[in-house]
Write a protein that holds these residues in place. Sequence first.
Motif, PDB file in Angstrom:
ATOM      1  N   ARG A 266       0.826  -1.195   0.122  1.00 30.32           N
ATOM      2  CA  ARG A 266      -0.089   0.065   0.056  1.00 30.32           C
ATOM      3  C   ARG A 266       0.714   1.049  -0.126  1.00 30.32           C
ATOM      4  O   ARG A 266       0.576   2.437  -0.895  1.00 30.32           O
ATOM      5  CB  ARG A 266      -1.075   0.001   1.298  1.00 30.32           C
ATOM      6  CG  ARG A 266      -2.030   1.123   1.156  1.00 30.32           C
ATOM      7  CD  ARG A 266      -3.204   0.797   2.296  1.00 30.32           C
ATOM      8  NE  ARG A 266      -2.539   0.983   3.636  1.00 30.32           N
ATOM      9  CZ  ARG A 266      -2.588  -0.024   4.381  1.00 30.32           C
ATOM     10  NH1 ARG A 266      -2.972  -1.375   4.199  1.00 30.32           N
ATOM     11  NH2 ARG A 266      -1.903   0.368   5.600  1.00 30.32           N
ATOM     12  N   VAL A 267       1.906   1.152   0.829  1.00 24.65           N
ATOM     13  CA  VAL A 267       2.863   2.285   0.829  1.00 24.65           C
ATOM     14  C   VAL A 267       3.543   2.470  -0.507  1.00 24.65           C
ATOM     15  O   VAL A 267       3.828   3.607  -0.953  1.00 24.65           O
ATOM     16  CB  VAL A 267       3.641   2.233   2.214  1.00 24.65           C
ATOM     17  CG1 VAL A 267       4.874   3.336   2.051  1.00 24.65           C
ATOM     18  CG2 VAL A 267       2.874   2.235   3.311  1.00 24.65           C
ATOM     19  N   GLY A 268       3.882   1.325  -0.774  1.00 26.89           N
ATOM     20  CA  GLY A 268       4.748   1.267  -2.015  1.00 26.89           C
ATOM     21  C   GLY A 268       3.978   2.052  -3.246  1.00 26.89           C
ATOM     22  O   GLY A 268       4.501   2.952  -4.138  1.00 26.89           O
ATOM     23  N   VAL A 269       2.501   1.665  -3.636  1.00 26.20           N
ATOM     24  CA  VAL A 269       1.786   2.451  -4.397  1.00 26.20           C
ATOM     25  C   VAL A 269       1.834   3.635  -4.308  1.00 26.20           C
ATOM     26  O   VAL A 269       1.773   4.579  -5.226  1.00 26.20           O
ATOM     27  CB  VAL A 269       0.386   1.679  -4.440  1.00 26.20           C
ATOM     28  CG1 VAL A 269      -0.487   2.414  -5.211  1.00 26.20           C
ATOM     29  CG2 VAL A 269       0.301   0.176  -4.830  1.00 26.20           C
ATOM     30  N   ARG A 270       1.522   4.147  -2.887  1.00 25.20           N
ATOM     31  CA  ARG A 270       1.464   5.704  -2.770  1.00 25.20           C
ATOM     32  C   ARG A 270       2.629   6.365  -3.235  1.00 25.20           C
ATOM     33  O   ARG A 270       2.851   7.541  -3.969  1.00 25.20           O
ATOM     34  CB  ARG A 270       1.254   5.758  -1.226  1.00 25.20           C
ATOM     35  CG  ARG A 270      -0.196   5.762  -0.824  1.00 25.20           C
ATOM     36  CD  ARG A 270      -0.443   6.261   0.326  1.00 25.20           C
ATOM     37  NE  ARG A 270      -0.554   8.011   0.352  1.00 25.20           N
ATOM     38  CZ  ARG A 270      -0.532   8.821   1.540  1.00 25.20           C
ATOM     39  NH1 ARG A 270      -0.296   8.366   2.715  1.00 25.20           N
ATOM     40  NH2 ARG A 270      -0.633  10.137   1.230  1.00 25.20           N
ATOM     41  N   ILE A 271       4.006   6.005  -2.722  1.00 27.43           N
ATOM     42  CA  ILE A 271       5.256   6.590  -3.162  1.00 27.43           C
ATOM     43  C   ILE A 271       5.398   6.582  -4.513  1.00 27.43           C
ATOM     44  O   ILE A 271       5.745   7.642  -5.255  1.00 27.43           O
ATOM     45  CB  ILE A 271       6.297   5.620  -2.492  1.00 27.43           C
ATOM     46  CG1 ILE A 271       6.233   6.007  -0.846  1.00 27.43           C
ATOM     47  CG2 ILE A 271       7.763   6.242  -3.083  1.00 27.43           C
ATOM     48  CD1 ILE A 271       7.298   5.199   0.088  1.00 27.43           C
ATOM     49  N   LEU A 272       5.275   5.453  -5.376  1.00 26.35           N
ATOM     50  CA  LEU A 272       5.512   5.110  -6.687  1.00 26.35           C
ATOM     51  C   LEU A 272       4.288   5.979  -7.620  1.00 26.35           C
ATOM     52  O   LEU A 272       4.915   6.528  -8.667  1.00 26.35           O
ATOM     53  CB  LEU A 272       5.469   3.770  -6.999  1.00 26.35           C
ATOM     54  CG  LEU A 272       6.706   2.917  -6.571  1.00 26.35           C
ATOM     55  CD1 LEU A 272       6.591   1.493  -7.080  1.00 26.35           C
ATOM     56  CD2 LEU A 272       8.025   3.535  -6.841  1.00 26.35           C
ATOM     57  N   THR A 273       3.145   6.068  -7.047  1.00 28.03           N
ATOM     58  CA  THR A 273       2.409   7.095  -7.789  1.00 28.03           C
ATOM     59  C   THR A 273       2.582   8.554  -7.872  1.00 28.03           C
ATOM     60  O   THR A 273       2.647   9.190  -8.864  1.00 28.03           O
ATOM     61  CB  THR A 273       0.635   7.055  -7.184  1.00 28.03           C
ATOM     62  OG1 THR A 273       0.506   5.398  -7.296  1.00 28.03           O
ATOM     63  CG2 THR A 273      -0.142   7.823  -7.865  1.00 28.03           C
ATOM     64  N   LYS A 274       3.089   8.795  -6.429  1.00 28.38           N
ATOM     65  CA  LYS A 274       3.746  10.151  -6.373  1.00 28.38           C
ATOM     66  C   LYS A 274       4.871  10.701  -7.355  1.00 28.38           C
ATOM     67  O   LYS A 274       5.242  11.428  -7.953  1.00 28.38           O
ATOM     68  CB  LYS A 274       4.094  10.551  -4.856  1.00 28.38           C
ATOM     69  CG  LYS A 274       4.800  11.807  -4.652  1.00 28.38           C
ATOM     70  CD  LYS A 274       3.724  12.794  -4.701  1.00 28.38           C
ATOM     71  CE  LYS A 274       4.337  14.337  -4.126  1.00 28.38           C
ATOM     72  NZ  LYS A 274       3.213  15.091  -4.154  1.00 28.38           N
ATOM     73  N   ALA A 275       5.678   9.473  -7.403  1.00 30.22           N
ATOM     74  CA  ALA A 275       7.193   9.420  -8.267  1.00 30.22           C
ATOM     75  C   ALA A 275       6.804   9.657  -9.577  1.00 30.22           C
ATOM     76  O   ALA A 275       7.239  10.322 -10.435  1.00 30.22           O
ATOM     77  CB  ALA A 275       7.818   8.206  -7.937  1.00 30.22           C
TER      78      ALA A 275
END
Length: 382
Positions: A266-275
């Motif tokens: 879940r956190v990975g999706v948020r970070i990579l979406t932001k990236a």
Amino acid sequence: MAADVVSHSLNLLETLKESIENNKLSDVKDAVEDLLISRINLAVAGERGPEKSAFINALRGLGPEDEGAALSPCPTSPEEMAIYPNPKHPDFRLWDLPPTPAATPFDLEGYMERVKFLRYNVVVMAFTQSLQANSVAVFLEARSVQRDTVYFALLASEKDTEKGLEERRKASLELLKAQGVALPKVFLVRPSCLEKLDFPGLLEEMERDLPEIRAHALLLALPTLSPVLVTQKRDAFKALVWAAASLSGGVSAIPVPLVASMVDARVGVRILTKARASLCLDDESVERLARQRGMEPARLKALRTCNLSVEVTKGEVKLRLAAAEKELTTNTTRLVEMAMPRHARSAGRSFTVMLQALNGAIDEMVVDTEKILAAAGIGEGK
């Protein structure tokens, strides 16, 4: 400049590490959230016209024809403020402030209160011809209350020559000195090409003067204006990944692997979406760049070879986390644990997996952005 970039990113990482070591997990969580949201208010004060509108649009990566673009002439009343949210980073708000009145006597406190001058993280006092004495008075008042993030920018039109701009800058610097400004600076900015003239230097000043987390929040919300900015974004995201992985290590110290895996994804999706948004890899940003450069969008889109550059999905993030876990070796784990905060060492596997999976993804996405910028002719010295 490159040394400043590395130094600033290392400072962010060290700040986060220190908070973790001192068990200030709430500070780290707040920092992660601030970076993901990019909560920042930047104001541009000055006469409204095509150059100011173009500057506000350029800071959001928009052209005049894009939805939500600042218009010229501006439909807002000359005495009122206008707000322009960023379509990709809603908490990055740009404010269009009316100019300081030229008349005397000038109600300094009244003006600053009316436009809420001190509530913004950054204020750029923009002008196109000559700097007003009352604008300098506002600048000095802001500095007197320790507000250092106020800057003067001379906005260039398409027809302005560098010689003419330098003459106007010289006159402005003389006015600043005459009114008692020590070490005055006026940045030359061409809104149609922010990567040229003095905007990179202005951005450096902002990064130095803003609090660390806020400076990086601004950095992540700006469009990809140059290869140097892309490098800064990459390093900021890696510091963000480190912090998120440290927090994940704290969660997964509880022996429930499934919970840790779900949190990591879940956190990975948020970070990579932001990236993806920050690196301008989404379809809309690539199409806009192609349009601005007179290129076929398909040509630039084809340069996105990382799946996450095209679309960030939970399934892809889970695959990368699983692959990173599979590739772990005892030696790798030991090496990474040396860089870990104490509280997370018991949960070293989760920390290492998340760090490797997300950092690898960030590197791939950055390569795609660099290829797109190169194909579009955006680079240092151009």
